[in-house]
Write a protein that holds these residues in place. Structure first.
Motif, mmCIF file in Angstrom:
data_model
loop_
_atom_site.group_PDB
_atom_site.id
_atom_site.type_symbol
_atom_site.label_atom_id
_atom_site.label_comp_id
_atom_site.label_asym_id
_atom_site.label_seq_id
_atom_site.Cartn_x
_atom_site.Cartn_y
_atom_site.Cartn_z
ATOM 1 N N VAL A 1 26.919 -40.102 112.201
ATOM 2 C CA VAL A 1 28.329 -40.429 112.005
ATOM 3 C C VAL A 1 28.457 -41.759 111.269
ATOM 4 O O VAL A 1 29.285 -41.906 110.368
ATOM 5 N N GLY A 2 27.626 -42.727 111.644
ATOM 6 C CA GLY A 2 27.636 -44.013 110.943
ATOM 7 C C GLY A 2 27.302 -43.857 109.478
ATOM 8 O O GLY A 2 27.961 -44.452 108.607
ATOM 9 N N ALA A 3 26.297 -43.041 109.178
ATOM 10 C CA ALA A 3 25.915 -42.803 107.785
ATOM 11 C C ALA A 3 27.051 -42.133 107.018
ATOM 12 O O ALA A 3 27.308 -42.469 105.852
ATOM 13 N N ALA A 4 27.744 -41.200 107.672
ATOM 14 C CA ALA A 4 28.863 -40.513 107.022
ATOM 15 C C ALA A 4 30.027 -41.472 106.769
ATOM 16 O O ALA A 4 30.721 -41.368 105.748
ATOM 17 N N TRP A 5 30.250 -42.422 107.692
ATOM 18 C CA TRP A 5 31.324 -43.404 107.490
ATOM 19 C C TRP A 5 31.003 -44.321 106.318
ATOM 20 O O TRP A 5 31.875 -44.633 105.506
ATOM 21 N N PHE A 6 29.767 -44.738 106.212
ATOM 22 C CA PHE A 6 29.358 -45.529 105.048
ATOM 23 C C PHE A 6 29.533 -44.724 103.765
ATOM 24 O O PHE A 6 29.965 -45.263 102.746
ATOM 25 N N GLU A 7 29.165 -43.460 103.800
ATOM 26 C CA GLU A 7 29.345 -42.603 102.616
ATOM 27 C C GLU A 7 30.808 -42.577 102.208
ATOM 28 O O GLU A 7 31.142 -42.642 101.020
ATOM 29 N N SER A 8 31.685 -42.481 103.169
ATOM 30 C CA SER A 8 33.109 -42.418 102.879
ATOM 31 C C SER A 8 33.621 -43.710 102.268
ATOM 32 O O SER A 8 34.389 -43.685 101.301
ATOM 33 N N CYS A 9 33.171 -44.832 102.796
ATOM 34 C CA CYS A 9 33.774 -46.125 102.448
ATOM 35 C C CYS A 9 33.154 -46.827 101.254
ATOM 36 O O CYS A 9 33.862 -47.464 100.465
ATOM 37 N N LEU A 10 31.836 -46.769 101.122
ATOM 38 C CA LEU A 10 31.138 -47.645 100.174
ATOM 39 C C LEU A 10 31.299 -47.193 98.728
ATOM 40 O O LEU A 10 30.992 -46.049 98.380
ATOM 41 N N ILE A 11 31.715 -48.104 97.861
ATOM 42 C CA ILE A 11 31.772 -47.750 96.444
ATOM 43 C C ILE A 11 30.365 -47.635 95.861
ATOM 44 O O ILE A 11 30.173 -46.995 94.817
ATOM 45 N N ASP A 12 29.388 -48.265 96.509
ATOM 46 C CA ASP A 12 28.007 -48.147 96.022
ATOM 47 C C ASP A 12 27.197 -47.150 96.855
ATOM 48 O O ASP A 12 25.973 -47.256 96.936
ATOM 49 N N TYR A 13 27.909 -46.160 97.421
ATOM 50 C CA TYR A 13 27.194 -45.142 98.202
ATOM 51 C C TYR A 13 26.179 -44.426 97.327
ATOM 52 O O TYR A 13 26.477 -43.983 96.219
ATOM 53 N N ASP A 14 24.977 -44.324 97.853
ATOM 54 C CA ASP A 14 23.863 -43.656 97.184
ATOM 55 C C ASP A 14 23.175 -42.811 98.251
ATOM 56 O O ASP A 14 22.764 -43.326 99.290
ATOM 57 N N VAL A 15 23.082 -41.515 98.023
ATOM 58 C CA VAL A 15 22.608 -40.615 99.075
ATOM 59 C C VAL A 15 21.218 -40.990 99.563
ATOM 60 O O VAL A 15 20.924 -40.927 100.764
ATOM 61 N N TYR A 16 20.338 -41.409 98.672
ATOM 62 C CA TYR A 16 18.968 -41.736 99.060
ATOM 63 C C TYR A 16 18.917 -43.013 99.906
ATOM 64 O O TYR A 16 18.334 -43.035 100.987
ATOM 65 N N SER A 17 19.515 -44.074 99.397
ATOM 66 C CA SER A 17 19.447 -45.362 100.086
ATOM 67 C C SER A 17 20.247 -45.349 101.378
ATOM 68 O O SER A 17 19.828 -45.939 102.387
ATOM 69 N N ASN A 18 21.410 -44.698 101.364
ATOM 70 C CA ASN A 18 22.228 -44.662 102.573
ATOM 71 C C ASN A 18 21.500 -43.923 103.698
ATOM 72 O O ASN A 18 21.401 -44.413 104.827
ATOM 73 N N GLN A 19 20.958 -42.761 103.367
ATOM 74 C CA GLN A 19 20.249 -41.989 104.386
ATOM 75 C C GLN A 19 18.998 -42.731 104.850
ATOM 76 O O GLN A 19 18.713 -42.818 106.043
ATOM 77 N N GLY A 20 18.253 -43.282 103.891
ATOM 78 C CA GLY A 20 17.024 -43.978 104.225
ATOM 79 C C GLY A 20 17.265 -45.198 105.090
ATOM 80 O O GLY A 20 16.544 -45.436 106.069
#
Length: 412
Positions: free
Chosen positions: A354-373
């Motif tokens: 859920v935390g990772a999904a919230w970051f995905e929603s909010c961050l303009i620099d969301y990057d699937v690899y770095s966020n998940q990692g």
């Protein structure tokens, strides 16, 4: 050669875009396309992309369209699911050939498989890392599960970066069969940076001209000062600038002014970015499972706790300041990301996904690899040899906000 479509994904640039150059060289006519994802909700009830993220994407798309139009082309923007809109577009312009970059996250790979099932020829190329995987001298299955071991492997072989490629000299004409499209929408939210390849390159040059690489290692953990960190990540996330272009410019800087801890640490952070990409090449969908790479059962989801964390109403002032900065600006320093993520997982027993999904929603620099990692790493479901990162908030305040200026800025 015939007509082709180039599907821009997370590579919204003309400089150092090898697959776009490849498409230009092998097409008589070429339609550059971007597929805007439809607005979706996560399973936890919030939008998958915030207004800030949408604005950032649109800024970068407008800049890319301008660059293409300067070369006699344009960017065709359509909204919907790629597996539906791209076959329809192919039929309209009379082609079955699509070129695009390779993205190995599960959803992105699924899109490719669905397009292939629809009978389309999809040419993909890996081009998002600073290093060329073929130069690593190892099978991806042998990638070390500890970053330090990977870094030592790379440094032992004196690998720095793959050489960036030039912009295409010319772009093939647009297909004759092309419907009129609506312009990219204008959004009114303001951001602290401006999107697009031209802005990314300008930012890179002023960053070097002001000698800011020299102090990067010393200042990178500051919580809010704009120049404390490089701020390359928003442009990197959408591919308006490539890691190879950054690495080359840092190397040129070192040749001009000499190498130092700051220039090394900029390269070091780009290597971390590479590592998370290679890790997804190795493990794929496992990185998206609740347990990740561990055998630990993750925390359960509690909506009341999540609301307090995500709205910055936990009662812990440093955490609340960080979460309010995140929702207000679409950005958060790397140090604050670790602090609020750790607090969510360990102090609030929150579910890391859920935390990772919230970051995905909010961050303009969301990057699937770095966020998940990074979320796997902090939560102890990834490759951290220490089994997770629980931060002491009082200690973080003493180190990074002893005068309370950061908290005052976001809580007043």
């Amino acid at each position: 050669m015939g007509c082709s479509i180039y599907w821009f994904r997370a590579d919204l640039r003309l400089l150092d875009n090898p697959q776009f150059v490849n498409a230009c060289q092998h097409s008589d006519s070429l339609l550059p396309v971007f597929v805007l994802p439809p607005q979706e909700q996560t399973p936890w009830g919030f939008q998958r992309a915030s207004k800030q993220r949408s604005l950032w994407l649109h800024q970068n798309l407008r800049d890319l369209r301008n660059s293409l139009e300067e070369k006699g082309s344009t960017l065709f923007v359509v909204e919907g699911d790629p597996k539906n809109v791209l076959p329809a577009l192919c039929a309209q312009v009379g082609t079955d050939v699509i070129y695009c970059e390779a993205i190995v996250a599960p959803e992105e790979q699924s899109d490719i498989l669905e397009l292939q099932k629809a009978g389309l020829i999809i040419n993909t190329q890996w081009q998002s890392t600073m290093l060329d995987p073929q130069t690593l001298d190892m099978e991806i299955s042998d990638l070390p599960d500890v970053f330090t071991n990977f870094r030592q492997w790379v440094e032992k072989r004196r690998l720095r970066y793959a050489k960036p490629v030039a912009r295409p000299q010319s772009i093939p004409p647009l297909p004759s069969k092309l419907a009129k499209q609506d312009p990219i929408s204008e959004l009114t939210t303001s951001l602290f940076v401006n999107g697009g390849e031209s802005k990314a390159l300008t930012h890179l040059e002023q960053y070097c001209e002001r000698r800011l690489p020299d102090t990067y290692k010393e200042t990178r953990n500051a919580l809010s000062q704009f120049n404390a960190s490089s701020k390359f990540s928003p442009w990197l996330a959408v591919g308006s600038i490539s890691a190879r272009t950054l690495a080359k410019r840092i190397h040129q800087y070192e040749e001009q002014y000499g190498a130092n801890d700051g220039t090394y640490w900029l390269w070091f952070e780009l290597l971390w970015r590479d590592y998370f990409r290679f890790l997804m090449l190795k493990y794929g969908k496992r990185l998206f499972s609740p347990k990740g790479l561990s055998q630990r059962t993750p925390n359960t989801f509690d909506s009341e706790r999540f609301t307090r964390w995500s709205t910055g109403t936990t009662g812990v002032d440093l955490i609340d300041a960080g979460m309010r900065e995140l929702t207000t600006t679409g950005f958060l320093s790397n140090r604050m990301r670790q602090i609020v993520a750790s607090h969510w997982v360990y102090a609030m027993n929150g579910n890391w996904q859920v935390g990772a999904a919230w970051f995905e929603s909010c961050l303009i620099d969301y990057d699937v690899y770095s966020n998940q990692g990074n979320w796997l790493y902090v939560a102890g479901h990834g490759t951290d040899p220490r089994g997770g990162r629980a931060f002491n908030v009082a200690k973080q305040i003493a180190q990074y906000d002893a005068d309370g200026s950061y908290r005052k800025r976001w809580l007043d």
